[in-house]
Design a protein around this motif. Structure first.
Motif, PDB file in Angstrom:
ATOM      1  N   VAL A 165      14.554  64.526  18.557  1.00 33.94           N
ATOM      2  CA  VAL A 165      13.344  64.230  19.323  1.00 33.94           C
ATOM      3  C   VAL A 165      13.637  63.033  20.213  1.00 33.94           C
ATOM      4  CG1 VAL A 165      10.901  63.632  19.216  1.00 33.94           C
ATOM      5  CG2 VAL A 165      11.903  65.111  17.447  1.00 33.94           C
ATOM      6  N   ASP A 166      13.529  63.260  21.515  1.00 39.73           N
ATOM      7  CA  ASP A 166      13.776  62.194  22.482  1.00 39.73           C
ATOM      8  C   ASP A 166      12.641  61.186  22.449  1.00 39.73           C
ATOM      9  OD1 ASP A 166      16.118  63.421  23.340  1.00 39.73           O
ATOM     10  OD2 ASP A 166      15.088  64.572  24.881  1.00 39.73           O
ATOM     11  N   VAL A 167      13.008  59.938  22.312  1.00 48.97           N
ATOM     12  CA  VAL A 167      12.040  58.843  22.314  1.00 48.97           C
ATOM     13  C   VAL A 167      12.361  57.969  23.527  1.00 48.97           C
ATOM     14  CG1 VAL A 167      11.153  56.857  21.043  1.00 48.97           C
ATOM     15  CG2 VAL A 167      11.883  58.912  19.799  1.00 48.97           C
ATOM     16  N   PRO A 168      11.425  57.889  24.493  1.00 45.29           N
ATOM     17  CA  PRO A 168      11.694  57.099  25.700  1.00 45.29           C
ATOM     18  C   PRO A 168      12.090  55.659  25.377  1.00 45.29           C
ATOM     19  CG  PRO A 168       9.645  58.326  25.924  1.00 45.29           C
ATOM     20  CD  PRO A 168      10.099  58.480  24.494  1.00 45.29           C
ATOM     21  N   GLU A 169      13.035  55.158  26.144  1.00 41.72           N
ATOM     22  CA  GLU A 169      13.490  53.770  26.057  1.00 41.72           C
ATOM     23  C   GLU A 169      14.131  53.408  24.720  1.00 41.72           C
ATOM     24  OE1 GLU A 169      10.512  51.023  27.427  1.00 41.72           O
ATOM     25  OE2 GLU A 169       9.836  52.430  28.938  1.00 41.72           O
ATOM     26  N   GLU A 170      14.565  54.391  23.959  1.00 41.08           N
ATOM     27  CA  GLU A 170      15.262  54.130  22.703  1.00 41.08           C
ATOM     28  C   GLU A 170      16.710  54.584  22.872  1.00 41.08           C
ATOM     29  OE1 GLU A 170      15.050  56.270  18.537  1.00 41.08           O
ATOM     30  OE2 GLU A 170      13.325  54.936  18.792  1.00 41.08           O
ATOM     31  N   PRO A 171      17.668  53.683  22.684  1.00 43.88           N
ATOM     32  CA  PRO A 171      19.074  54.087  22.826  1.00 43.88           C
ATOM     33  C   PRO A 171      19.450  55.085  21.731  1.00 43.88           C
ATOM     34  CG  PRO A 171      18.925  51.888  21.897  1.00 43.88           C
ATOM     35  CD  PRO A 171      17.520  52.303  22.250  1.00 43.88           C
ATOM     36  N   ASP A 172      20.266  56.056  22.109  1.00 44.85           N
ATOM     37  CA  ASP A 172      20.634  57.066  21.123  1.00 44.85           C
ATOM     38  C   ASP A 172      21.889  57.810  21.535  1.00 44.85           C
ATOM     39  OD1 ASP A 172      20.098  59.296  22.891  1.00 44.85           O
ATOM     40  OD2 ASP A 172      17.982  58.947  22.556  1.00 44.85           O
ATOM     41  N   ASP A 173      22.337  58.669  20.665  1.00 45.36           N
ATOM     42  CA  ASP A 173      23.427  59.590  20.972  1.00 45.36           C
ATOM     43  C   ASP A 173      22.999  60.994  20.559  1.00 45.36           C
ATOM     44  OD1 ASP A 173      23.594  59.100  18.230  1.00 45.36           O
ATOM     45  OD2 ASP A 173      25.778  58.935  18.213  1.00 45.36           O
ATOM     46  N   ARG A 174      21.770  61.355  20.893  1.00 41.15           N
ATOM     47  CA  ARG A 174      21.182  62.618  20.461  1.00 41.15           C
ATOM     48  C   ARG A 174      21.941  63.849  20.962  1.00 41.15           C
ATOM     49  NH1 ARG A 174      16.956  59.036  20.547  1.00 41.15           N
ATOM     50  NH2 ARG A 174      15.550  59.174  18.774  1.00 41.15           N
ATOM     51  N   VAL A 175      22.368  63.836  22.209  1.00 41.48           N
ATOM     52  CA  VAL A 175      23.095  64.994  22.734  1.00 41.48           C
ATOM     53  C   VAL A 175      24.388  65.187  21.950  1.00 41.48           C
ATOM     54  CG1 VAL A 175      24.265  65.948  24.752  1.00 41.48           C
ATOM     55  CG2 VAL A 175      22.044  64.816  25.015  1.00 41.48           C
ATOM     56  N   ALA A 176      25.110  64.114  21.716  1.00 38.58           N
ATOM     57  CA  ALA A 176      26.346  64.198  20.919  1.00 38.58           C
ATOM     58  C   ALA A 176      26.039  64.653  19.502  1.00 38.58           C
ATOM     59  CB  ALA A 176      27.061  62.849  20.913  1.00 38.58           C
ATOM     60  N   ALA A 177      24.898  64.231  18.951  1.00 43.37           N
ATOM     61  CA  ALA A 177      24.513  64.639  17.593  1.00 43.37           C
ATOM     62  C   ALA A 177      24.346  66.144  17.503  1.00 43.37           C
ATOM     63  CB  ALA A 177      23.228  63.925  17.177  1.00 43.37           C
ATOM     64  N   LEU A 178      23.785  66.748  18.533  1.00 38.24           N
ATOM     65  CA  LEU A 178      23.629  68.211  18.550  1.00 38.24           C
ATOM     66  C   LEU A 178      24.989  68.897  18.634  1.00 38.24           C
ATOM     67  CD1 LEU A 178      20.579  68.541  20.977  1.00 38.24           C
ATOM     68  CD2 LEU A 178      20.550  68.669  18.487  1.00 38.24           C
ATOM     69  N   ASP A 179      25.877  68.347  19.440  1.00 38.73           N
ATOM     70  CA  ASP A 179      27.209  68.929  19.599  1.00 38.73           C
ATOM     71  C   ASP A 179      27.997  68.918  18.289  1.00 38.73           C
ATOM     72  OD1 ASP A 179      26.642  69.328  22.269  1.00 38.73           O
ATOM     73  OD2 ASP A 179      27.742  67.548  22.944  1.00 38.73           O
ATOM     74  N   VAL A 180      27.842  67.865  17.497  1.00 37.57           N
ATOM     75  CA  VAL A 180      28.568  67.753  16.223  1.00 37.57           C
ATOM     76  C   VAL A 180      28.270  68.961  15.337  1.00 37.57           C
ATOM     77  CG1 VAL A 180      28.684  66.461  14.050  1.00 37.57           C
ATOM     78  CG2 VAL A 180      28.806  65.256  16.228  1.00 37.57           C
ATOM     79  N   ALA A 181      27.014  69.317  15.233  1.00 41.81           N
ATOM     80  CA  ALA A 181      26.644  70.446  14.370  1.00 41.81           C
ATOM     81  C   ALA A 181      27.265  71.750  14.862  1.00 41.81           C
ATOM     82  CB  ALA A 181      25.126  70.580  14.305  1.00 41.81           C
ATOM     83  N   GLN A 182      27.286  71.953  16.156  1.00 44.43           N
ATOM     84  CA  GLN A 182      27.903  73.171  16.699  1.00 44.43           C
ATOM     85  C   GLN A 182      29.388  73.235  16.320  1.00 44.43           C
ATOM     86  OE1 GLN A 182      26.639  75.774  18.078  1.00 44.43           O
ATOM     87  NE2 GLN A 182      24.590  75.082  18.598  1.00 44.43           N
ATOM     88  N   VAL A 183      30.070  72.120  16.466  1.00 40.31           N
ATOM     89  CA  VAL A 183      31.509  72.077  16.165  1.00 40.31           C
ATOM     90  C   VAL A 183      31.769  72.266  14.664  1.00 40.31           C
ATOM     91  CG1 VAL A 183      33.543  70.559  16.149  1.00 40.31           C
ATOM     92  CG2 VAL A 183      32.085  70.682  18.179  1.00 40.31           C
ATOM     93  N   GLU A 184      30.979  71.606  13.837  1.00 37.10           N
ATOM     94  CA  GLU A 184      31.237  71.588  12.396  1.00 37.10           C
ATOM     95  C   GLU A 184      30.798  72.854  11.658  1.00 37.10           C
ATOM     96  OE1 GLU A 184      31.862  68.576  10.203  1.00 37.10           O
ATOM     97  OE2 GLU A 184      32.469  67.337  11.894  1.00 37.10           O
ATOM     98  N   LEU A 185      29.718  73.511  12.135  1.00 40.72           N
ATOM     99  CA  LEU A 185      29.112  74.576  11.318  1.00 40.72           C
ATOM    100  C   LEU A 185      29.125  75.976  11.931  1.00 40.72           C
ATOM    101  CD1 LEU A 185      25.967  72.675   9.979  1.00 40.72           C
ATOM    102  CD2 LEU A 185      28.157  73.037   8.829  1.00 40.72           C
ATOM    103  N   THR A 186      29.409  76.106  13.203  1.00 41.23           N
ATOM    104  CA  THR A 186      29.306  77.414  13.856  1.00 41.23           C
ATOM    105  C   THR A 186      30.218  78.466  13.235  1.00 41.23           C
ATOM    106  OG1 THR A 186      28.551  76.439  15.922  1.00 41.23           O
ATOM    107  CG2 THR A 186      29.508  78.623  16.066  1.00 41.23           C
ATOM    108  N   ASP A 187      31.340  78.061  12.680  1.00 36.02           N
ATOM    109  CA  ASP A 187      32.230  79.032  12.034  1.00 36.02           C
ATOM    110  C   ASP A 187      31.667  79.545  10.709  1.00 36.02           C
ATOM    111  OD1 ASP A 187      34.034  78.815  14.088  1.00 36.02           O
ATOM    112  OD2 ASP A 187      35.376  77.436  13.025  1.00 36.02           O
TER     113      ASP A 187
END
Length: 123
Positions: free
Chosen positions: A36-58
């Protein structure tokens, strides 16, 4: 089939959730990864989504979702709308070993599904 929801705002939380899930997933299960994007809050949300794709898609189908709004409200809404069986989330952003943050606490109080709170030392 089991539907898991990983509610995350960081790569560390996603990595820990993937470690927890990788040992229990069956091929027919589905993993939703919600941030959930929270305005003005630093994050790495996009990278967090990518991690799951890499780790679990197989192993299973992984669906990533980005929402805007209040994190607890969006997590609860998503879990209800998608009949999620278990929610996995971190304890608190920047908290100590025994800290349960306000988002996690709000989700715990509003859902009737199991919520697995990842150990702080793993996120």
């Amino acid at each position: 089939m089991t539907r898991y929801l990983v509610a995350t705002s960081s790569t560390a939380t996603t990595e820990a959730a993937c470690g927890y899930l990788s040992e229990k997933l069956e091929p027919e299960d589905v993993v939703y990864v919600l941030t959930v994007d929270v305005p003005e809050e630093p994050d790495d949300r996009v990278a967090a989504l990518d991690v799951a794709q890499v780790e679990l898609t197989d192993i299973v189908e992984v669906l990533t979702i980005r929402r805007e709004g209040l994190p607890a409200r969006e997590i609860v809404r998503f879990s209800r709308d998608n009949d999620v069986d278990e929610i996995i989330m971190g304890p608190a952003r920047g908290g100590g070993i025994t800290t349960i943050g306000s988002t996690t606490r709000a989700v715990l109080n509003k859902v009737d599904k199991p919520v697995f709170v990842l150990p702080a030392r793993s996120v």
